[in-house]
Design an enzyme around this catalytic site. Structure first.
Site, mmCIF file in Angstrom:
data_model
loop_
_atom_site.group_PDB
_atom_site.id
_atom_site.type_symbol
_atom_site.label_atom_id
_atom_site.label_comp_id
_atom_site.label_asym_id
_atom_site.label_seq_id
_atom_site.Cartn_x
_atom_site.Cartn_y
_atom_site.Cartn_z
ATOM 1 C CG ASN A 43 48.492 34.229 50.625
ATOM 2 O OD1 ASN A 43 49.465 34.527 51.351
ATOM 3 N ND2 ASN A 43 47.904 33.366 50.110
ATOM 4 C CD GLU A 45 44.185 30.760 50.554
ATOM 5 O OE1 GLU A 45 44.747 30.683 49.389
ATOM 6 O OE2 GLU A 45 43.531 29.831 50.980
ATOM 7 C CB CYS A 54 46.890 39.513 47.001
ATOM 8 S SG CYS A 54 45.809 38.633 45.735
ATOM 9 C CD GLU A 56 50.928 40.366 45.372
ATOM 10 O OE1 GLU A 56 49.902 40.006 46.051
ATOM 11 O OE2 GLU A 56 51.316 39.757 44.213
ATOM 12 C CB CYS A 85 46.418 38.088 41.002
ATOM 13 S SG CYS A 85 45.658 39.559 41.834
ATOM 14 C CB CYS A 88 47.901 42.426 43.257
ATOM 15 S SG CYS A 88 47.232 41.873 44.707
HETATM 16 ZN ZN ZN Z 1 46.718 39.625 43.926
#
Ligand code: ZN
Length: 130
Positions: A43, A45, A54, A56, A85, A88
């Site tokens: 990830n 940010e 993210c 993934e 999430c 994703c």
């Molecule tokens: Zn995600």
């Protein structure tokens, strides 16, 4: 080292590279292709929170950029073995179809689900036809 260890190790190693100064929630993802290659993502940010991407999706983008398009399993490593999430889940479904999604926590405990179970009634490209 088995192939299985490879996928776990890849997800755990890339997790250490996560850029997560705001949430302090590091995630690593490793996707295995049909031809046996593994691509990873963590990830990343941003102070403008909506720009965060993210692990993934970063792993899948890396694989797609390398010319890969057949995926057979995904490993996601986080502190508590959380599932992907919603955003994703949609991207995993689009690019991978129904594949095993394996969730690894910091203690090495693993659980397994599938992309179909994570996104029942998925919206996909077959619905775009008139
Ligand atoms: Zn995600």
């Amino acid at each position: 080292m088995t192939n299985d260890d490879d996928l776990k190790k890849s997800a755990l190693n890339v997790r250490k590279r996560a850029y997560a100064p705001y949430s302090n929630f590091q995630v690593g993802a490793a996707i295995r292709t049909e031809n046996g290659h593994i691509y990873t993502g963590c990830n990343v940010e941003n102070a403008s929170f909506g720009l965060t991407v993210c692990a993934e999706r970063n792993a899948l983008a890396s694989a797609i950029a390398a010319g890969e398009n057949k995926f057979i399993e995904l490993m996601v490593a986080s502190n508590s073995g959380v599932p992907p999430c919603g955003a994703c889940r949609q991207v995993i479904w689009e690019l991978c179809g129904n594949i095993p999604v394996r969730l690894l926590d910091e203690s090495g405990n693993e659980s397994q689900t599938t992309s179909r179970d994570l996104l029942p009634g998925a919206f996909d490209k077959t619905m775009l036809t008139k």
